[in-house]
Design an enzyme around this catalytic site. Structure first.
Site, short mmCIF file in Angstrom:
data_model
loop_
_atom_site.label_atom_id
_atom_site.label_comp_id
_atom_site.label_asym_id
_atom_site.label_seq_id
_atom_site.Cartn_x
_atom_site.Cartn_y
_atom_site.Cartn_z
CG ASP A 48 -1.94 1.09 1.24
OD1 ASP A 48 -1.75 2.10 0.53
OD2 ASP A 48 -2.93 0.96 1.98
CG ASN B 268 0.01 6.55 -11.22
OD1 ASN B 268 -0.67 7.38 -11.80
ND2 ASN B 268 -0.32 5.26 -11.17
CE1 TYR C 5 -8.50 11.69 -7.14
CE2 TYR C 5 -9.32 13.68 -8.21
CZ TYR C 5 -8.55 12.53 -8.24
OH TYR C 5 -7.84 12.21 -9.38
CB THR D 125 -8.28 4.52 -16.05
OG1 THR D 125 -8.92 5.49 -15.19
CG2 THR D 125 -7.13 5.19 -16.80
#
Length: 249
Positions: free
Chosen positions: A63, A90, A157, A192
């Site tokens: 992780d 990333n 986010y 994606t």
């Protein structure tokens, strides 16, 4: 012409999407790779694919939001290759998508851990190994979300991805004079698994001046620029690869 011949690159979140495309392109350009993700099987598959073309690839499953993962990756890079030249931080997640007052503290912390703290932890372990090599390129995958626009339900986010911009500037102030270049790459909507269903993709495409989503390979091309000597005087920057999204907001 191989732009990364003789270079060592670490890529987190490498098992799918943008991370996978970057790994494939960097291998094509001669880099030795250390690839990280949380799932073993897709990493094994990617490593086998790249080794079949002659690339030197190591993997580490873990992780990216945990310090021990980056400590282990750094040890692997030092032992196998004697340092790191390029790091693409990333790994990311959209996290819970709800209005901010409905996001729990645990959900907030998780979103920041994967998208922002992972970048700090990565850089903290990567920089000493770049110093051993006389410099390097740190690349952080940010987003147009939080930097040029806010989207409903994505405040956590957005905060994390915007935070990466502050991290890039601070790293530049600390390390650019040592030849370590920190930059952020800001993709637009990309084809994606994170892009959602077809309706969500169509909505996202409409946000962009080009009226389409990117292919992961297009974002990888921008990462290659930041990783290579083509960007030798680029530091502390935000490179939008967003189909004109930021320009039309």
């Amino acid at each position: 012409m191989k732009l990364l011949a003789g270079k060592v690159a670490v890529i987190t979140g490498a098992s799918a999407g943008i991370g996978r495309a970057i790994a494939v392109l960097f291998a094509q350009h001669g880099a030795a790779l250390i690839l990280n993700a949380r799932s073993q099987a897709p990493l094994d598959e990617l490593a086998a694919e790249l080794r079949a073309t002659g690339s030197d690839v190591r993997i580490f499953v873990g992780d990216a939001g945990e310090e021990k993962t980056h400590t282990a990756i750094a040890a692997l890079a030092d032992e196998a290759f004697g340092g790191i030249d390029i790091a693409v931080n990333n790994a990311g997640t959209t996290g819970a998508i709800r209005p901010l007052a409905e996001i729990t503290p645990d959900e907030w912390q998780h979103t920041l851990a994967v998208n922002l703290t992972a970048g700090y932890l990565g850089a903290r372990s990567q920089i000493p190994l770049m110093q051993q090599r006389g410099g390097g390129s740190l690349i952080f995958i940010s987003s147009f979300v939080g930097t040029s626009v806010g989207l409903p339900g994505m405040a956590a986010y957005a905060a994390a991805k915007a935070g990466l911009m502050g991290l890039v500037k601070g790293l530049t102030a600390d390390y650019a004079d040592q030849g370590i270049r920190a930059n952020a790459l800001l993709p637009g909507g990309t084809e994606t698994r994170m892009a959602g269903d077809e309706d969500q993709k169509a909505w996202a495409a409409g946000l962009h001046a080009m009226k389409r989503l990117a292919q992961p390979e297009e974002i990888a091309n921008a990462a290659l620029f930041l990783a290579s000597n083509m960007s030798s005087f680029v530091a502390g920057s935000a490179l939008f690869a967003d189909g004109g999204n930021a320009a039309v907001k």
